[in-house]
Design a protein around this motif. Sequence first.
Motif, mmCIF file in Angstrom:
data_model
loop_
_atom_site.group_PDB
_atom_site.id
_atom_site.type_symbol
_atom_site.label_atom_id
_atom_site.label_comp_id
_atom_site.label_asym_id
_atom_site.label_seq_id
_atom_site.Cartn_x
_atom_site.Cartn_y
_atom_site.Cartn_z
ATOM 1 N N TYR A 157 73.577 57.995 15.789
ATOM 2 C CA TYR A 157 73.755 58.889 14.644
ATOM 3 C C TYR A 157 73.119 58.234 13.422
ATOM 4 O O TYR A 157 73.205 57.019 13.239
ATOM 5 C CB TYR A 157 75.241 59.142 14.390
ATOM 6 C CG TYR A 157 75.520 60.189 13.330
ATOM 7 C CD1 TYR A 157 75.460 61.547 13.633
ATOM 8 C CD2 TYR A 157 75.854 59.816 12.029
ATOM 9 C CE1 TYR A 157 75.719 62.513 12.665
ATOM 10 C CE2 TYR A 157 76.119 60.771 11.054
ATOM 11 C CZ TYR A 157 76.040 62.120 11.377
ATOM 12 O OH TYR A 157 76.288 63.069 10.413
ATOM 13 N N VAL A 158 72.460 59.042 12.583
ATOM 14 C CA VAL A 158 71.859 58.535 11.350
ATOM 15 C C VAL A 158 72.202 59.493 10.208
ATOM 16 O O VAL A 158 72.389 60.694 10.420
ATOM 17 C CB VAL A 158 70.327 58.398 11.468
ATOM 18 C CG1 VAL A 158 69.953 57.339 12.496
ATOM 19 C CG2 VAL A 158 69.674 59.738 11.814
ATOM 20 N N SER A 159 72.289 58.952 9.006
ATOM 21 C CA SER A 159 72.540 59.811 7.843
ATOM 22 C C SER A 159 71.985 59.159 6.590
ATOM 23 O O SER A 159 71.864 57.936 6.499
ATOM 24 C CB SER A 159 74.040 60.079 7.667
ATOM 25 O OG SER A 159 74.711 58.904 7.237
ATOM 26 N N THR A 160 71.645 60.005 5.625
ATOM 27 C CA THR A 160 71.151 59.547 4.326
ATOM 28 C C THR A 160 71.963 60.214 3.223
ATOM 29 O O THR A 160 72.268 61.401 3.304
ATOM 30 C CB THR A 160 69.666 59.906 4.144
ATOM 31 O OG1 THR A 160 68.883 59.213 5.114
ATOM 32 C CG2 THR A 160 69.171 59.511 2.745
ATOM 33 N N THR A 220 79.162 65.482 0.390
ATOM 34 C CA THR A 220 80.520 65.793 0.820
ATOM 35 C C THR A 220 80.574 65.989 2.338
ATOM 36 O O THR A 220 79.762 66.709 2.905
ATOM 37 C CB THR A 220 81.013 67.082 0.133
ATOM 38 O OG1 THR A 220 80.957 66.899 -1.287
ATOM 39 C CG2 THR A 220 82.435 67.410 0.546
ATOM 40 N N GLY A 221 81.521 65.307 2.971
ATOM 41 C CA GLY A 221 81.678 65.440 4.417
ATOM 42 C C GLY A 221 80.867 64.468 5.238
ATOM 43 O O GLY A 221 81.036 64.396 6.462
ATOM 44 N N ASN A 276 81.760 63.097 9.070
ATOM 45 C CA ASN A 276 80.868 63.281 10.227
ATOM 46 C C ASN A 276 80.669 61.962 10.974
ATOM 47 O O ASN A 276 80.665 61.923 12.211
ATOM 48 C CB ASN A 276 79.516 63.823 9.777
ATOM 49 C CG ASN A 276 79.597 65.252 9.264
ATOM 50 O OD1 ASN A 276 80.508 65.995 9.624
ATOM 51 N ND2 ASN A 276 78.666 65.639 8.416
ATOM 52 N N ILE A 277 80.514 60.880 10.214
ATOM 53 C CA ILE A 277 80.343 59.558 10.820
ATOM 54 C C ILE A 277 81.597 59.168 11.600
ATOM 55 O O ILE A 277 81.513 58.652 12.723
ATOM 56 C CB ILE A 277 80.016 58.500 9.746
ATOM 57 C CG1 ILE A 277 78.624 58.771 9.159
ATOM 58 C CG2 ILE A 277 80.072 57.090 10.332
ATOM 59 C CD1 ILE A 277 78.265 57.870 7.986
ATOM 60 N N VAL A 278 82.758 59.413 11.005
ATOM 61 C CA VAL A 278 84.036 59.106 11.673
ATOM 62 C C VAL A 278 84.137 59.842 12.997
ATOM 63 O O VAL A 278 84.552 59.270 14.023
ATOM 64 C CB VAL A 278 85.225 59.477 10.763
ATOM 65 C CG1 VAL A 278 86.528 59.457 11.555
ATOM 66 C CG2 VAL A 278 85.315 58.526 9.578
ATOM 67 N N ARG A 296 84.463 58.071 16.763
ATOM 68 C CA ARG A 296 85.528 58.406 17.721
ATOM 69 C C ARG A 296 84.948 58.793 19.073
ATOM 70 O O ARG A 296 85.473 58.416 20.130
ATOM 71 C CB ARG A 296 86.393 59.545 17.169
ATOM 72 C CG ARG A 296 87.222 59.154 15.960
ATOM 73 C CD ARG A 296 88.277 60.211 15.660
ATOM 74 N NE ARG A 296 88.911 59.978 14.369
ATOM 75 C CZ ARG A 296 89.814 59.037 14.128
ATOM 76 N NH1 ARG A 296 90.212 58.250 15.105
ATOM 77 N NH2 ARG A 296 90.335 58.885 12.924
ATOM 78 N N LYS A 297 83.867 59.556 19.076
ATOM 79 C CA LYS A 297 83.218 59.959 20.325
ATOM 80 C C LYS A 297 82.779 58.742 21.122
ATOM 81 O O LYS A 297 82.988 58.653 22.341
ATOM 82 C CB LYS A 297 81.987 60.833 20.030
ATOM 83 C CG LYS A 297 82.302 62.242 19.593
ATOM 84 C CD LYS A 297 81.003 63.001 19.353
ATOM 85 C CE LYS A 297 81.238 64.356 18.716
ATOM 86 N NZ LYS A 297 79.943 65.045 18.434
#
Length: 261
Positions: free
Chosen positions: A238-241, A245-246, A250-252, A256-257
């Motif tokens: 997973y990647v994010s920049t 909000t949220g 999403n990372i959490v 968990r997965k």
Amino acid sequence: MKKIICFAIVLIFQSFYAQDIAAKKPEYVIIINNEISSMEKVEKYGQDGYVKSMNKGVSDEKRNELAKKLGDKIGDKEFIIVVEIYTEKEKIENDKKRSSAVAEKQTVKKPQEYILNINDKAADFTLKLIDGKEIKLSDLKGKVVLVNFWATWCAPCLMEFYDVPTKIIEPFKNDDFVFLAISKGEAEKLVSKKVEKLKKDGLSFNYGIDSDQKIWNQYGMNSIPKNFLIDQNGIVKYVSTGNATGNLENIVAEIRKLLSK
């Protein structure tokens, strides 16, 4: 004597209680024409086409200058947003340019954000932590690792940090999970000073130094904060920049997965 003992107990209790209180998350302070304003007013100016520029963060000199005029309520320099407004003459000229740009149908190519993407093998690295210890990513095989890139001047990065203890660290403290916060392209002395303040606010986790951006240059480009979630086999999942909000939620969910597998 009993009164003195009771008073001492109260002081000790207050001391421990104060340490348990979570640090208050900073708030952005918006400055328009050298006056404190509101986001609602910025949005109104934006809708009417009057916003010339909006910059997050100021220099120490500018922060001190504003503090003399407006008081310390303006807060830390990283959380000050300075908004410039067009004059009527400037707005007319800008409207003309904008109309011309639309007419020419100019296409702006979206900048590339990631060197490593989902399902890529995470590039190995050895990270020097603020306390002098070192962590090698490949030694964490079997654990889920969240790599975060940040900088001391990056307000969204710092805002994100204030949510990390409750949303990331605490929920997974008993799991095979590691959080690495890597400072991008800054001197160790500068980062250490900022980390000292963050830890006083209860933001205690693994802070690492990447002064020469050797690690960063294997993972991402352009904007920060950036997060790379790596699974137990060293694969980016997973990647994010940014800190929209949220985003942390999403990372959490992705953490968990991976931990449930």
